[in-house]
Design an enzyme around this catalytic site. Structure first.
Site, PDB file in Angstrom:
ATOM      1  N   LYS A   1     -47.508 -22.081-140.773  1.00 14.37           N
ATOM      2  CA  LYS A   1     -47.806 -21.866-142.275  1.00 14.37           C
ATOM      3  C   LYS A   1     -48.392 -20.122-142.081  1.00 14.37           C
ATOM      4  O   LYS A   1     -48.766 -19.735-141.104  1.00 14.37           O
ATOM      5  CB  LYS A   1     -49.076 -22.603-142.884  1.00 14.37           C
ATOM      6  CG  LYS A   1     -49.275 -22.472-144.123  1.00 14.37           C
ATOM      7  CD  LYS A   1     -48.306 -23.579-144.821  1.00 14.37           C
ATOM      8  CE  LYS A   1     -48.723 -23.599-146.311  1.00 14.37           C
ATOM      9  NZ  LYS A   1     -47.903 -24.881-146.852  1.00 14.37           N
TER      10      LYS A   1
HETATM   11  P1  NAD Z   1     -48.992 -22.741-157.367  1.00 12.12           P
HETATM   12  O1  NAD Z   1     -49.669 -21.824-157.179  1.00 12.12           O
HETATM   13  O2  NAD Z   1     -47.450 -22.740-157.870  1.00 12.12           O
HETATM   14  O3  NAD Z   1     -49.874 -23.782-158.246  1.00 12.12           O
HETATM   15  C1  NAD Z   1     -51.091 -24.130-157.874  1.00 12.12           C
HETATM   16  C2  NAD Z   1     -51.887 -24.921-159.223  1.00 12.12           C
HETATM   17  O4  NAD Z   1     -53.066 -24.929-158.913  1.00 12.12           O
HETATM   18  C3  NAD Z   1     -52.052 -23.688-160.288  1.00 12.12           C
HETATM   19  O5  NAD Z   1     -51.700 -24.330-161.634  1.00 12.12           O
HETATM   20  C4  NAD Z   1     -53.460 -23.239-160.172  1.00 12.12           C
HETATM   21  O6  NAD Z   1     -53.709 -22.992-161.700  1.00 12.12           O
HETATM   22  C5  NAD Z   1     -53.915 -24.451-159.991  1.00 12.12           C
HETATM   23  N1  NAD Z   1     -55.381 -24.295-159.654  1.00 12.12           N
HETATM   24  C6  NAD Z   1     -55.916 -23.434-158.689  1.00 12.12           C
HETATM   25  N2  NAD Z   1     -57.304 -23.650-158.573  1.00 12.12           N
HETATM   26  C7  NAD Z   1     -57.845 -24.411-159.195  1.00 12.12           C
HETATM   27  C8  NAD Z   1     -58.723 -25.026-159.863  1.00 12.12           C
HETATM   28  N3  NAD Z   1     -60.071 -24.717-159.456  1.00 12.12           N
HETATM   29  N4  NAD Z   1     -58.597 -26.085-160.827  1.00 12.12           N
HETATM   30  C9  NAD Z   1     -57.775 -26.581-161.169  1.00 12.12           C
HETATM   31  N5  NAD Z   1     -56.436 -25.913-160.901  1.00 12.12           N
HETATM   32  C10 NAD Z   1     -56.476 -25.231-159.935  1.00 12.12           C
HETATM   33  O7  NAD Z   1     -48.995 -23.800-155.989  1.00 12.12           O
HETATM   34  P2  NAD Z   1     -48.019 -24.927-155.617  1.00 12.12           P
HETATM   35  O8  NAD Z   1     -46.869 -24.584-154.666  1.00 12.12           O
HETATM   36  O9  NAD Z   1     -47.949 -25.754-156.744  1.00 12.12           O
HETATM   37  O10 NAD Z   1     -49.022 -25.933-154.386  1.00 12.12           O
HETATM   38  C11 NAD Z   1     -50.090 -26.571-155.094  1.00 12.12           C
HETATM   39  C12 NAD Z   1     -50.420 -27.334-153.680  1.00 12.12           C
HETATM   40  O11 NAD Z   1     -49.318 -28.024-153.068  1.00 12.12           O
HETATM   41  C13 NAD Z   1     -50.988 -26.605-152.434  1.00 12.12           C
HETATM   42  O12 NAD Z   1     -51.759 -27.571-151.740  1.00 12.12           O
HETATM   43  C14 NAD Z   1     -50.002 -26.468-151.565  1.00 12.12           C
HETATM   44  O13 NAD Z   1     -50.042 -26.379-150.169  1.00 12.12           O
HETATM   45  C15 NAD Z   1     -49.209 -27.890-151.801  1.00 12.12           C
HETATM   46  N6  NAD Z   1     -47.644 -27.903-151.580  1.00 12.12           N
HETATM   47  C16 NAD Z   1     -46.635 -27.105-152.158  1.00 12.12           C
HETATM   48  C17 NAD Z   1     -45.577 -27.262-151.925  1.00 12.12           C
HETATM   49  C18 NAD Z   1     -44.524 -26.277-152.607  1.00 12.12           C
HETATM   50  O14 NAD Z   1     -43.152 -26.607-152.433  1.00 12.12           O
HETATM   51  N7  NAD Z   1     -44.639 -25.352-153.321  1.00 12.12           N
HETATM   52  C19 NAD Z   1     -44.894 -28.189-151.154  1.00 12.12           C
HETATM   53  C20 NAD Z   1     -45.801 -28.902-150.252  1.00 12.12           C
HETATM   54  C21 NAD Z   1     -47.328 -28.818-150.628  1.00 12.12           C
END
Ligand code: NAD
Length: 426
Positions: A116
């Site tokens: 990561k």
């Molecule tokens: P992103 O940046 O696209 O989205 C994050 C979302 O969380 C946004 O909508 C943001 O506004 C919201 N957020 C942030 N702080 C917040 C709060 N205090 N309250 C409510 N919402 C809040 O990120 P993502 O890629 O969607 O990742 C989200 C999660 O999924 C993370 O834990 C990431 O590690 C995990 N993840 C992502 C992927 C991927 O393919 N992108 C794969 C596996 C896991």
């Protein structure tokens, strides 16, 4: 409760991400009766880098940023894991996320280890030009650290397909030739895979559907709350909505929206693109994270950040099933409280594995200079993630354990086996 940029267990003294990751690992190692030397190897990252680098900002001043890359384990293949741009990102968070990637890749049996990366920055405060400079300089600092056969980054919180395109271009400029396989989650026009953008959300939908069914609930007509409306949350909400799920509450970093008669994810996506948040969308009531996490719904999708449900608020959760789209959204001290109340969680390393599964497909396509159609990607994703779900269910029933322990034990056993077979050098 006010919604902040950096929710961490709602600000209370709870295990942080690395403490959670280690507690989960220790539980799996105990269950497997893992040899002490194997336990010692797998408990720590193989390699880690901290880089500090200057970037010229638009107004001419120079700012120094700090970034990290952690390769937790590479016993089963090159390391794989996203890059996060977030103001609260630190080395311990990246260590935890790297360890979870090792287990995730092993659980779905793709030939990768876990890594990561992250930069401590709020991307919403930078211009596109500044973001590009931060990304390119960070990629330059990681020269020799990342590569198609070494370590392959992907998008995570605060990064996206454009970020991956800049990294791919920077690495290619240094190499003197195009290196598409250095990152996944690229734009399709640059060697990205069809279906990668939605892959994590699609996997969340598939696994949530299975868990709901086991709880005797049909996704068609189920009430659903979603925390986070980014890459994972938006796609999960849209695909669950397509399956007939009724979205009743969604939050993002700017606030939240609720409507007992159902929310329209397409309208919210438009609202987000125009206002930078879904908050205040017409025809909705405001809701905060505390309201969302305690909503009386069939399915609660956690798709924001880690440490959202802890021992401090687990009693307030009223969902029947929790889908862990985010990494580490439920802390180990919350697990038994939820279990006692009959709430089923689809553990993160299974629930959100759709992203790395399709990232693996993208990497394979890049290595073969070949592209698969979208329907083939979605069908292969369905097969792999459902296969992993079946394995977790079988172990859960065989050993009488919860899904998180079953998922972790399957994964840790695979990595331990690879570590033992490879032996020790020198
Ligand atoms: P992103 O940046 O696209 O989205 C994050 C979302 O969380 C946004 O909508 C943001 O506004 C919201 N957020 C942030 N702080 C917040 C709060 N205090 N309250 C409510 N919402 C809040 O990120 P993502 O890629 O969607 O990742 C989200 C999660 O999924 C993370 O834990 C990431 O590690 C995990 N993840 C992502 C992927 C991927 O393919 N992108 C794969 C596996 C896991």
């Amino acid at each position: 409760m006010a919604i902040t940029d950096a929710p961490r267990g709602a600000g209370r003294a709870t295990p942080n991400a690395i403490e959670s990751a280690l507690a989960q690992f220790d539980r799996a190692a105990d269950h497997l009766d893992l040899a002490p030397e194997t336990r010692a190897i797998l408990r720590v990252p193989k390699r880690e880098w901290t880089v500090n680098f200057p970037v010229s900002m638009d107004d001419g001043h120079v700012e120094v940023f700090t970034g990290y890359r952690v390769q937790h384990n590479m016993a089963r293949g090159p390391a794989k894991g996203g890059i996060r741009f977030h103001p609260a990102t630190d080395l311990d968070e990246v260590r935890a996320l790297a360890m979870w990637m090792t287990w995730k890749c092993a659980l779905v049996n793709v030939p990768f280890g876990g890594a990561k990366g992250g930069v401590t920055v709020d991307p919403r405060k930078l211009s596109q030009n500044e973001l590009q400079h931060v990304t390119r300089r960070f990629a330059t600092e990681l020269q020799g650290v990342i590569g198609p056969e070494i370590d392959i980054p992907a998008p995570d919180v605060g990064t996206n397909a454009q970020t991956m395109a800049w990294i791919m271009d920077t690495v290619s400029m240094h190499a003197g030739y195009t290196v598409p396989g250095v990152v996944t989650g690229k734009p399709v026009g640059l060697g990205g895979s069809e279906g990668r953008a939605d892959a994590t959300g699609r996997g969340v939908m598939f696994t949530a559907q299975r868990a709901l069914r086991e709880a005797g609930i049909d996704m068609n007509g189920a009430t659903v709350a979603v925390q986070g409306f980014g890459n994972v949350g938006e796609a999960a909400a849209r695909l669950i909505h397509e399956q007939g799920g009724k979205l009743v509450a969604i939050t993002d970093v700017g606030g939240g929206v609720a409507n007992p008669n159902g929310l329209d994810p397409a309208a919210l996506k438009l609202r987000l693109s125009e206002h930078g948040t879904i908050a205040g969308a017409p025809g909705t009531e405001p809701i905060d994270n505390a309201g969302l996490l305690s909503a009386d719904v069939d399915l609660l999708v956690l798709a924001a950040l880690e440490g959202q449900i802890t021992a401090n608020n687990a009693d307030a959760v009223h969902a029947r099933v929790i889908a862990e789209g985010a990494n580490g959204p439920v802390t180990p001290d919350a697990d038994p409280i939820l279990a006692d109340r009959g709430i089923v969680s689809v553990p993160d390393i299974l629930c959100n594995s759709g992203g790395v599964i399709v990232s693996y497909f993208e990497w394979v396509q890049n290595l073969q200079s070949f592209a698969w159609p979208a329907d083939q990607v979605a069908e292969r994703l369905r097969q792999v993630i459902n296969g992993a779900y079946d394995e977790v269910s079988a172990m859960r029933q065989r050993d009488g354990i919860d899904a998180r322990l079953a998922a972790q034990a399957i994964a840790v056993a695979r990595v331990a086996e690879a570590t033992q077979i490879r032996g020790r050098y020198p």
